[in-house]
Design a protein around this motif. Structure first.
Motif, PDB file in Angstrom:
ATOM      1  N   GLU A 131       0.873  -1.347   0.136  1.00 48.10           N
ATOM      2  CA  GLU A 131      -0.023   0.134  -0.167  1.00 48.10           C
ATOM      3  C   GLU A 131       0.804   1.170  -0.028  1.00 48.10           C
ATOM      4  O   GLU A 131       0.459   2.320  -0.666  1.00 48.10           O
ATOM      5  N   GLU A 132       2.041   1.353   0.697  1.00 48.88           N
ATOM      6  CA  GLU A 132       2.963   2.207   0.681  1.00 48.88           C
ATOM      7  C   GLU A 132       3.489   2.726  -1.030  1.00 48.88           C
ATOM      8  O   GLU A 132       3.349   3.827  -1.346  1.00 48.88           O
ATOM      9  N   ALA A 135       0.348   3.853  -2.591  1.00 48.64           N
ATOM     10  CA  ALA A 135       0.048   5.349  -2.466  1.00 48.64           C
ATOM     11  C   ALA A 135       0.976   6.591  -2.778  1.00 48.64           C
ATOM     12  O   ALA A 135       0.461   7.601  -3.175  1.00 48.64           O
ATOM     13  N   ALA A 136       2.231   6.005  -2.875  1.00 49.62           N
ATOM     14  CA  ALA A 136       3.351   6.958  -3.465  1.00 49.62           C
ATOM     15  C   ALA A 136       2.779   7.491  -4.759  1.00 49.62           C
ATOM     16  O   ALA A 136       3.356   8.192  -5.456  1.00 49.62           O
ATOM     17  N   THR A 138       0.469   8.752  -5.827  1.00 49.01           N
ATOM     18  CA  THR A 138      -0.232  10.097  -5.755  1.00 49.01           C
ATOM     19  C   THR A 138       0.712  11.198  -6.062  1.00 49.01           C
ATOM     20  O   THR A 138       0.368  12.220  -6.240  1.00 49.01           O
ATOM     21  N   THR A 139       2.069  11.034  -6.033  1.00 46.33           N
ATOM     22  CA  THR A 139       2.823  12.121  -6.163  1.00 46.33           C
ATOM     23  C   THR A 139       3.842  11.842  -7.356  1.00 46.33           C
ATOM     24  O   THR A 139       3.726  10.883  -7.999  1.00 46.33           O
ATOM     25  N   TRP A 148      -7.487  10.405  -7.522  1.00 51.40           N
ATOM     26  CA  TRP A 148      -7.408  10.326  -5.940  1.00 51.40           C
ATOM     27  C   TRP A 148      -8.241   9.240  -5.548  1.00 51.40           C
ATOM     28  O   TRP A 148      -7.977   8.543  -4.707  1.00 51.40           O
ATOM     29  N   GLN A 152      -7.803   5.790  -3.750  1.00 51.55           N
ATOM     30  CA  GLN A 152      -8.278   5.443  -2.548  1.00 51.55           C
ATOM     31  C   GLN A 152      -8.902   4.082  -2.536  1.00 51.55           C
ATOM     32  O   GLN A 152      -8.788   3.427  -1.736  1.00 51.55           O
ATOM     33  N   THR A 159      -5.595  -2.883   1.193  1.00 48.63           N
ATOM     34  CA  THR A 159      -5.394  -3.248   2.832  1.00 48.63           C
ATOM     35  C   THR A 159      -6.458  -3.878   3.626  1.00 48.63           C
ATOM     36  O   THR A 159      -6.355  -4.026   4.952  1.00 48.63           O
ATOM     37  N   ALA A 160      -7.490  -4.260   2.942  1.00 52.40           N
ATOM     38  CA  ALA A 160      -8.773  -4.949   3.795  1.00 52.40           C
ATOM     39  C   ALA A 160      -8.221  -6.173   4.134  1.00 52.40           C
ATOM     40  O   ALA A 160      -7.456  -6.796   3.502  1.00 52.40           O
ATOM     41  N   GLU A 192     -17.656   7.882  -1.990  1.00 53.73           N
ATOM     42  CA  GLU A 192     -16.925   7.452  -0.765  1.00 53.73           C
ATOM     43  C   GLU A 192     -17.725   6.321  -0.136  1.00 53.73           C
ATOM     44  O   GLU A 192     -17.171   5.374   0.255  1.00 53.73           O
ATOM     45  N   GLU A 193     -18.888   6.488  -0.266  1.00 47.36           N
ATOM     46  CA  GLU A 193     -19.960   5.497   0.341  1.00 47.36           C
ATOM     47  C   GLU A 193     -19.731   3.953  -0.641  1.00 47.36           C
ATOM     48  O   GLU A 193     -19.928   3.070   0.060  1.00 47.36           O
ATOM     49  N   ARG A 196     -16.435   2.652   0.349  1.00 48.33           N
ATOM     50  CA  ARG A 196     -16.494   2.110   1.638  1.00 48.33           C
ATOM     51  C   ARG A 196     -17.182   0.645   1.788  1.00 48.33           C
ATOM     52  O   ARG A 196     -16.777  -0.528   2.462  1.00 48.33           O
ATOM     53  N   THR A 200     -14.852  -2.861   2.195  1.00 51.93           N
ATOM     54  CA  THR A 200     -14.821  -3.308   3.819  1.00 51.93           C
ATOM     55  C   THR A 200     -15.505  -4.567   3.961  1.00 51.93           C
ATOM     56  O   THR A 200     -15.395  -5.512   4.814  1.00 51.93           O
TER      57      THR A 200
END
Lengths: 320, 320
Positions: A131-132, A135-136, A138-139, A148, A152, A159-160, A192-193, A196, A200
């Motif tokens: 995940e590192e 996520a990196a 993004t840069t 973005w 996410q 990571t779940a 977002e919902e 989620r 999860t």
């Protein structure tokens, strides 16, 4: 069910010796390599690697890499790796190529424990977490590749550590089917919902929610998520839901696209055959035949050639 | 180092019998319970639970819950649980109370493997994943308690499986110190980047980045993150960084606040003593003495009473 035909009661030392012989001298005996490694399961392959290392102080994977070439080399390299380690390599390549499909496959088709094993293997191999590295993304320049919110979603999926049991909460399925429907309605996606819930909830719970959605609205959520083809987030969400709810159908489509593509997508073809040969490639083959009225073996034989073809057909269940 | 004084070579069966005796008849022998369980490590306590269950077909935890009361009961209940299971309970209570501190402690102070064990225990106990319950906080009335970004931070921290080794990338530390500084500058917090770095990088890498930040700017990042006290996201980020970089100092402050609070915060006091007694409570005690010029034992003795006091002092290293 697996398509791999495993030869039982083999000797790792004898296999290592035979592989050594196949690699020595002028020219490589690819057929011998396929005959051996194409009929060994993951445990046997690891034992062969160990035996080879002990006998010759050389890494078999490195040796094969130097002896083989092209699609055959790439396929054999992936095949010989331990499955969790292979996932780590696939994920790393996918991140570098901004190819989110592989990330979704690993995180949504694997069991929670398999996903964890892949993340552990990633840390060991790359000394960073999966995940590192995701996520990196993004840069810097690569940021443009994934929005973005798409990132996410991918990080959340990867990571779940979902509950893996069968127990479901019917009331929750009901209310979250409504939440999903509201979130998708009028294409005013409340992402977002959706992220989620999809990232999860347990597979069993999600199945219940998605079935409820279909019952209530007479349309599947994946159809409702169909939007602008350029909208990668919707595509990724649809893919995640398909991977969770019907991975065989999902893989059938990956294979179909890979085979029908002008020039054939060997990477995708190898990936599905190699990662599923010990698991459910039989069911995927059946789904392929149903959908295309031609057997997968036949399609693969038509689109590939040489050692690569021989190797794939072996993994698909052809006895040498 | 631990403060717990473990009595070695004890018999789980004899302990279970003594506990049974302490619970029987009119009135409970709390002193006997403390004398036994206050000197057993996690493994011994689990063996006692098993022996008790086998001997009396009764769960010792349930029995103690019915025999004891108040702060003593709550502390003993947490103490007797297996550490990973205890974390699961603490996290569940924290989610219900919208108390993000415990979530940050578990995710930032624990080793990656301990965090994973807590997540596994959570799934077994609640048949949902920890991040699932956390993320579901975004819906309904409780949503107001945590902002969306705060929740993103918490979910990211809890789901991380950081690289646990010592290898660091000095160039990356340099560039991410700049990213963090830019993100914090002028209080125009670019929280996404801060969350990404704090939640995914290994502890060693983060230490290097934070040291670099201090070297470059003559001020610590936690000081720079000090903003509006009502800004929970900044507080949570500061807390996460402190938990990662110096957990002993962090715990010293939790204890100081708990003890100095009018009425004493027994929940926080118990939590630190119970979760650290087998780990580093000795160093935390030293930090406490340094900062407050009074020993933690003395402060605890002054603010607590009865069996609760006796139990905490036992865990703090007092021999009965």
């Amino acid at each position: 069910m697996a398509t791999l035909i495993v030869h039982e009661n083999t000797s790792p030392v004898e296999d290592a010796e035979a592989l050594r012989k196949a690699c020595q001298g002028w020219g490589t005996d690819e057929k011998a390599i396929i005959r051996i490694l194409g009929h060994r399961n993951a445990t046997q392959r690891q034992l062969i690697r160990q035996a080879y290392e002990e006998l010759y102080q050389e890494d078999l994977v490195k040796r094969l890499e130097s002896e083989l070439s092209g699609d055959f080399e790439r396929a054999m390299y992936r095949w010989i790796l331990d499955p969790a380690d292979r996932d780590a390599v696939l994920a790393n390549v996918a991140i570098k190529k901004s190819d989110y499909r592989v990330i979704i496959e690993i995180s949504c088709i694997h069991s929670p424990e398999e996903l964890l094993a892949a993340r552990r293997a990633y840390r060991i191999r790359y000394k960073r977490s999966l995940e590192e590295d995701l996520a990196a993304h993004t840069t810097g320049d690569i940021r443009k590749a994934w929005s973005w919110l798409l990132l996410q979603l991918l990080v959340a999926l990867v990571t779940a550590y979902r509950y893996g049991g069968d127990e479901i909460n019917a009331r929750l399925a009901n209310s979250e089917a409504d939440i999903l429907h509201d979130a998708i309605k009028d294409k005013a996606f409340n992402h977002e919902e959706i992220i989620r819930i999809v990232s999860t909830r347990s597979k069993a719970q999600l199945m219940a929610t998605i079935n409820r959605y279909k019952d209530d609205h007479d349309i599947s959520i994946t159809k409702n998520l169909l939007g602008d083809p350029a909208d990668e987030l919707s595509s990724a969400l649809r893919m995640a839901i398909r991977c969770i709810t019907d991975s065989e159908k999902y893989y059938e489509k990956v294979l179909r696209n890979a085979i029908n593509k002008a020039g054939t997508d060997e990477d995708a073809l190898s990936r599905v055959v190699i990662t599923r040969a010990e698991k459910d490639l039989k069911e995927i083959k059946e789904a392929y035949y149903k959908r295309n009225s031609v057997t997968l073996d036949h399609a693969v034989a038509k689109e590939t050639s040489g050692d690569y073809k021989a190797f794939l057909l072996t993994l698909l269940g052809k006895e040498n």
